[in-house]
Design a protein around this motif. Structure first.
Motif, PDB file in Angstrom:
ATOM      1  N   GLU A  82       0.768  -1.139  -0.068  1.00 24.31           N
ATOM      2  CA  GLU A  82      -0.057   0.104   0.119  1.00 24.31           C
ATOM      3  C   GLU A  82       0.914   1.478   0.031  1.00 24.31           C
ATOM      4  N   ALA A  83       0.476   2.002  -0.970  1.00 24.71           N
ATOM      5  CA  ALA A  83       1.407   3.388  -0.924  1.00 24.71           C
ATOM      6  C   ALA A  83       0.997   4.286   0.566  1.00 24.71           C
ATOM      7  N   PRO A  84       2.240   4.756   0.981  1.00 25.52           N
ATOM      8  CA  PRO A  84       2.016   5.152   2.479  1.00 25.52           C
ATOM      9  C   PRO A  84       1.086   6.239   2.210  1.00 25.52           C
ATOM     10  N   ALA A  85       0.360   6.505   3.346  1.00 22.95           N
ATOM     11  CA  ALA A  85      -0.492   7.796   3.645  1.00 22.95           C
ATOM     12  C   ALA A  85       0.258   8.967   3.843  1.00 22.95           C
ATOM     13  N   LEU A  86       0.082   9.924   2.993  1.00 21.90           N
ATOM     14  CA  LEU A  86       0.783  11.334   3.145  1.00 21.90           C
ATOM     15  C   LEU A  86      -0.214  12.636   3.222  1.00 21.90           C
ATOM     16  N   HIS A  87       0.509  13.614   3.561  1.00 27.08           N
ATOM     17  CA  HIS A  87      -0.353  14.795   3.417  1.00 27.08           C
ATOM     18  C   HIS A  87       0.981  16.035   2.763  1.00 27.08           C
ATOM     19  N   TRP A  88       0.292  16.532   2.109  1.00 32.81           N
ATOM     20  CA  TRP A  88       1.174  17.514   1.283  1.00 32.81           C
ATOM     21  C   TRP A  88       1.045  18.992   1.854  1.00 32.81           C
ATOM     22  N   GLY A  89       2.074  19.573   2.308  1.00 29.93           N
ATOM     23  CA  GLY A  89       2.165  20.925   2.745  1.00 29.93           C
ATOM     24  C   GLY A  89       2.021  21.997   1.608  1.00 29.93           C
ATOM     25  N   PRO A  90       1.690  23.258   1.933  1.00 33.77           N
ATOM     26  CA  PRO A  90       1.679  24.184   0.813  1.00 33.77           C
ATOM     27  C   PRO A  90       2.658  24.333  -0.177  1.00 33.77           C
ATOM     28  N   ASP A  91       4.023  23.883   0.676  1.00 33.52           N
ATOM     29  CA  ASP A  91       5.127  24.015  -0.251  1.00 33.52           C
ATOM     30  C   ASP A  91       5.344  22.910  -1.047  1.00 33.52           C
ATOM     31  N   GLY A  92       4.514  21.897  -1.424  1.00 34.28           N
ATOM     32  CA  GLY A  92       4.525  20.844  -2.073  1.00 34.28           C
ATOM     33  C   GLY A  92       5.374  19.711  -1.529  1.00 34.28           C
ATOM     34  N   VAL A  93       5.573  19.857  -0.249  1.00 27.17           N
ATOM     35  CA  VAL A  93       6.556  18.955   0.486  1.00 27.17           C
ATOM     36  C   VAL A  93       5.646  17.602   1.022  1.00 27.17           C
ATOM     37  N   PRO A  94       5.925  16.413   0.766  1.00 32.89           N
ATOM     38  CA  PRO A  94       5.076  15.306   1.107  1.00 32.89           C
ATOM     39  C   PRO A  94       5.653  14.786   2.805  1.00 32.89           C
ATOM     40  N   LYS A 143      30.608   2.931 -14.656  1.00 39.31           N
ATOM     41  CA  LYS A 143      29.203   2.248 -14.413  1.00 39.31           C
ATOM     42  C   LYS A 143      28.872   2.888 -12.806  1.00 39.31           C
ATOM     43  N   LEU A 144      27.504   3.325 -12.908  1.00 39.15           N
ATOM     44  CA  LEU A 144      26.803   3.290 -11.334  1.00 39.15           C
ATOM     45  C   LEU A 144      25.801   2.336 -11.177  1.00 39.15           C
ATOM     46  N   HIS A 145      25.963   1.606  -9.959  1.00 41.77           N
ATOM     47  CA  HIS A 145      24.615   0.867  -9.882  1.00 41.77           C
ATOM     48  C   HIS A 145      24.260   1.221  -8.250  1.00 41.77           C
ATOM     49  N   PHE A 146      22.993   1.739  -8.330  1.00 47.94           N
ATOM     50  CA  PHE A 146      22.642   2.386  -7.009  1.00 47.94           C
ATOM     51  C   PHE A 146      21.500   1.356  -6.372  1.00 47.94           C
ATOM     52  N   VAL A 147      21.514   1.014  -5.253  1.00 51.10           N
ATOM     53  CA  VAL A 147      20.677  -0.003  -4.494  1.00 51.10           C
ATOM     54  C   VAL A 147      19.854   0.757  -3.304  1.00 51.10           C
ATOM     55  N   SER A 148      18.861   0.487  -3.322  1.00 48.95           N
ATOM     56  CA  SER A 148      18.040   1.036  -2.200  1.00 48.95           C
ATOM     57  C   SER A 148      16.913   0.315  -1.650  1.00 48.95           C
ATOM     58  N   VAL A 149      16.562   0.335  -0.608  1.00 49.53           N
ATOM     59  CA  VAL A 149      15.382  -0.216  -0.100  1.00 49.53           C
ATOM     60  C   VAL A 149      14.224   0.533   0.493  1.00 49.53           C
ATOM     61  N   GLU A 150      13.110   0.382   0.458  1.00 45.94           N
ATOM     62  CA  GLU A 150      11.888   1.149   0.665  1.00 45.94           C
ATOM     63  C   GLU A 150      10.835   0.311   1.297  1.00 45.94           C
ATOM     64  N   LYS A 151      10.459   0.487   2.483  1.00 42.45           N
ATOM     65  CA  LYS A 151       9.422  -0.287   3.249  1.00 42.45           C
ATOM     66  C   LYS A 151       7.931   0.096   2.749  1.00 42.45           C
ATOM     67  N   PHE A 152       8.053   1.391   2.567  1.00 43.05           N
ATOM     68  CA  PHE A 152       6.808   2.211   2.378  1.00 43.05           C
ATOM     69  C   PHE A 152       7.087   3.182   0.661  1.00 43.05           C
ATOM     70  N   PRO A 153       7.216   2.330  -0.277  1.00 38.03           N
ATOM     71  CA  PRO A 153       7.293   3.112  -1.468  1.00 38.03           C
ATOM     72  C   PRO A 153       6.146   3.895  -1.897  1.00 38.03           C
ATOM     73  N   LEU A 154       6.648   5.177  -2.453  1.00 31.30           N
ATOM     74  CA  LEU A 154       5.610   6.017  -3.003  1.00 31.30           C
ATOM     75  C   LEU A 154       5.064   5.365  -4.329  1.00 31.30           C
ATOM     76  N   ASP A 155       3.750   5.679  -4.733  1.00 32.59           N
ATOM     77  CA  ASP A 155       3.524   5.370  -6.161  1.00 32.59           C
ATOM     78  C   ASP A 155       3.927   6.125  -7.219  1.00 32.59           C
ATOM     79  N   LYS A 156       3.785   6.136  -8.238  1.00 33.30           N
ATOM     80  CA  LYS A 156       4.410   6.918  -9.423  1.00 33.30           C
ATOM     81  C   LYS A 156       3.608   8.495  -9.461  1.00 33.30           C
ATOM     82  N   THR A 157       2.623   8.302  -9.211  1.00 34.10           N
ATOM     83  CA  THR A 157       1.853   9.792  -9.170  1.00 34.10           C
ATOM     84  C   THR A 157       2.367  10.445  -8.063  1.00 34.10           C
ATOM     85  N   ALA A 158       2.643   9.974  -6.744  1.00 34.74           N
ATOM     86  CA  ALA A 158       3.143  10.952  -5.431  1.00 34.74           C
ATOM     87  C   ALA A 158       4.522  11.280  -5.887  1.00 34.74           C
ATOM     88  N   LEU A 159       5.404  10.013  -6.635  1.00 33.84           N
ATOM     89  CA  LEU A 159       6.703  10.260  -6.695  1.00 33.84           C
ATOM     90  C   LEU A 159       6.729  11.466  -7.828  1.00 33.84           C
TER      91      LEU A 159
END
Length: 673
Positions: A8-20, A91-107
């Motif tokens: 499930e995408a994390p529950a967010l609220h957005w400030g007036p400055d656009g910061v999640p 080459k660059l290989h970047f690996v990251s973990v995220e338990k509560f990933p944003l969906d594409k719209t929020a990203l």
């Protein structure tokens, strides 16, 4: 084992400055005024990335791992710096973990804050994966940058990795807000994946983080934090004791040196031989060529995709399971990767306005072929095992897979093999493979009349793998399959009156007892037979009749009214494996396996910290069966990661499930050897 792959995408609220802001942790993802500069100060500057990027050698890969992907800001900053200062062929290989990933719209909404990262953000958003648990691998930005995202708990994500990390970005929500992430298991995995040149930087100086790192081999220093933050922590891995990146089951190891060695210093191979020009060979050749390796492809027949990959129209059909297993994780990850992969190469190498496309994401309707499969599909739906954007409820008791579609396999192979560093030799069978020094990756490959030397060899010849028997005989079985190619006019009499156009109006692939793809060039392609008794490539009328009977279960047609003489088709041999997983990875010598790991015959749970021996430079990529269009792209990328020394793009449990030595090990445990 997971109950389901949904996130499930994390529950967010957005400030007036656009910061999640996260509702669960009551913390912001970034500071709108200074977030970009803070990321550069904390993670780029204090890991000394500009200097380390500048000094990379030809073909080297620099690996960064991050806790907490969030909006991807740290990745984008590292990517931008890498593109600005790194040598062109690094080459660059970047690996990251995220338990509560944003969906594409929020990203997308979150990244609108950073105009200076616009081009990098667009590339990330385009390839950003579905919200589905597991490891997702992406290759983009001029083929020099890879991103692996693990959606799930941090320590489990890092435990699934096989490789070494050059720099750690220890980010995420503040320890006071999210103490569960900073577990002893997480620090143990950080230690396992580090070596004596690994650095770290973190925005926090919290005691739980500093103590965890110190107790797991790191020198830890407190330095001035960014802006109003008083302190942050940085350091290097200093433990003298070598740490193994792989398990205590060396028969499943995939790297010759698993101790305290940086992958970044592995030299780039100069020349590789790929044997076979089907979908496995084509994807492997392309993956290696795009890493800067000169590749020769030897094909024994007179054309590319002469075997099962030569059908006119194939399908992207993963056959997902009703439970979480290593094999299903592999096929799920492969399926999601393949969807992005085919979009990427078709748009790159095909005029988007051309009518002659070779990949269409039209979706796939999966119908149960018997009561047992009906129960399986029902369980998938009742368990809600997969996200809706991957698996939906279909017609009646079936499933609908929106990411699937049809492919012209032969044209895909031609497209993938069209590269300046790929050189194709047709009518050139591999007759003999000789290795002078078992510890050096150098082979002499013999065709009918000549020989040539290579650093690496990858066998992608489906059922024809006898050249490996001198080292490791493999268990595969050839199953003949015939597909039928029918002109629409030949099928017209078989439809009920006035229903011809309506019956052919389906625009998705349909699979059940057989399969049929949407019409192509005024033909229907459907099938296929499964014949264990014949190994020839003759097109048989009786098999057309069988395929028409299968077709009648998918669309409303009377097979007896079709003029068989107007049908054409194609027969080829699938390469299948007893456990339904392909055979992919490095080759070990069977005699060595039996001798070194003989204790397994008395204790199946025996483990050892001893290293293992490989037939250095020899790899195999076969056994994809009827799912090669799904599994081949990620499998090729996995093999490439081993050859050039990158972090593997598949989970460790999947590595074990694919390993070529698994049959010998199973026989040892059963006492059959």
């Amino acid at each position: 084992m997971l109950n389901n792959y949904r996130l499930e995408a994390p529950a967010l609220h957005w400030g007036p400055d656009g910061v999640p802001r996260s509702n669960e942790f009551d913390d912001v993802y970034f500071d709108k005024e200074a977030g970009l500069e803070e990321s550069k100060y904390v993670f780029l500057k204090h890991n000394d990335l500009e200097q380390r990027f500048r000094t990379l050698k030809a073909g080297q890969t620099f690996s960064i791992a991050e806790t907490g992907f969030g909006t991807g800001l740290n990745f984008l900053c590292a990517l931008q710096l890498f593109n600005q200062v790194a040598p062109q062929n690094a080459k660059l290989h970047f690996v990251s973990v995220e338990k509560f990933p944003l969906d594409k719209t929020a990203l997308k909404k979150a990244l609108e804050s950073w105009h200076s990262l616009r081009s990098e953000s667009a590339a990330l958003i385009k390839d950003y994966p579905e919200l589905c648990a597991g490891l997702h691998h992406m290759d983009f930005i001029g083929d020099n940058v890879s991103l692996s995202l693990y959606f799930g708990e941090a320590s489990k994500g890092f435990s699934s990795l096989n490789g070494k990390i050059d720099a750690w970005f220890l980010d995420g929500f503040a320890p006071s807000k999210n103490p569960e992430m900073w577990s002893d298991e997480l620090f143990s995995q950080i230690q396992r994946l580090s070596y004596n040149k690994t650095s770290f930087a973190t925005f926090t100086a919290a005691g739980i983080v500093r103590r965890g790192l110190k107790s797991h081999g790191f020198n830890v220093q407190k330095v001035k934090g960014f802006g109003h933050k008083r302190e942050m922590a940085i350091g290097h891995f200093i433990e003298n004791k070598s740490t193994a990146i792989e398990s205590k089951k060396p028969w499943f190891h995939i790297r010759s040196d698993i101790k305290n060695q940086p992958l970044v210093e592995k030299p780039l191979p100069k020349k590789a031989l790929i044997v076979g020009a089907g979908i496995a060979g084509a994807t492997t050749a392309r993956a290696l060529a795009e890493q800067g390796i000169e590749v020769q492809v030897w094909e024994s027949s007179d054309r590319i995709a002469s075997g099962a990959s030569g059908n006119i129209q194939g399908m992207l059909y993963p056959k997902l399971a009703n439970q979480d297993t290593p094999a299903n994780r592999y096929y799920l990850a492969s399926y999601l990767y393949a969807n992005r992969y085919y979009h990427h190469y078709q748009k790159r190498d095909t005029n988007p306005d051309s009518k002659d496309i070779w990949w269409s994401q039209c979706g796939l309707q999966q119908e149960p072929k018997n009561s047992q499969e009906s129960d399986k599909l029902t369980q998938i739906l009742e368990k809600q095992l997969y996200p809706d954007n991957i698996v939906k409820r279909g017609a009646e008791k079936g499933l609908f897979l929106p990411l699937s579609g049809w492919i012209k396999p032969a044209e895909a192979c031609h497209c993938l093999l069209s590269h300046d560093r790929i050189h194709i030799s047709l009518n050139r069978p591999l007759k003999k493979l000789h290795k002078e020094n078992k510890t050096e990756p150098t082979f002499e490959a013999f065709d009918t009349n000549n020989s040539e030397k290579f650093d690496y060899v990858v066998i992608c010849t489906a059922n024809n793998h006898d050249m490996l028997d001198q080292w490791l005989p493999l268990q595969t079985k050839a199953i003949r399959g015939q597909v039928t190619h029918a002109p629409l006019e030949a099928l017209k009499p078989a439809f009920p009156e006035s229903t011809f156009d309506q019956s052919l109006s389906f625009d998705s692939v349909i699979c059940g007892q057989g399969y049929v793809s949407p019409q192509l060039s005024k033909h229907l392609n459907f099938g296929a037979t499964y014949d264990l008794k014949n190994n020839d490539s003759l097109v048989r009328e009786e098999d057309h009749i069988k395929n028409l009977e299968k077709l009648s279960h998918l669309i409303n047609i009377d097979p007896k009214k079709v003029d068989i003489s107007k049908l054409t088709g194609r027969a080829a041999l699938r390469c299948t494996v007893p456990d339904y997983c392909p055979i992919i990875g490095p080759v070990m010598d069977k005699n060595y396996l039996m001798s070194a790991f003989a204790p397994l015959s008395k204790n199946a749970k025996w483990e050892t910290e001893d290293n293992t021996e490989f037939v250095e430079g020899l790899f195999v990529n076969i056994g994809h069966g009827s799912r090669g269009l799904v599994s081949a792209p990620l499998s090729a990328r996995y093999l490439t990661s081993l050859i050039i020394g990158q972090i593997a793009p598949i989970e460790q449990t999947c590595v074990d499930a694919l390993h070529p030595s698994r049959f010998t090990v199973r026989a040892l445990k059963r006492g059959d050897l």
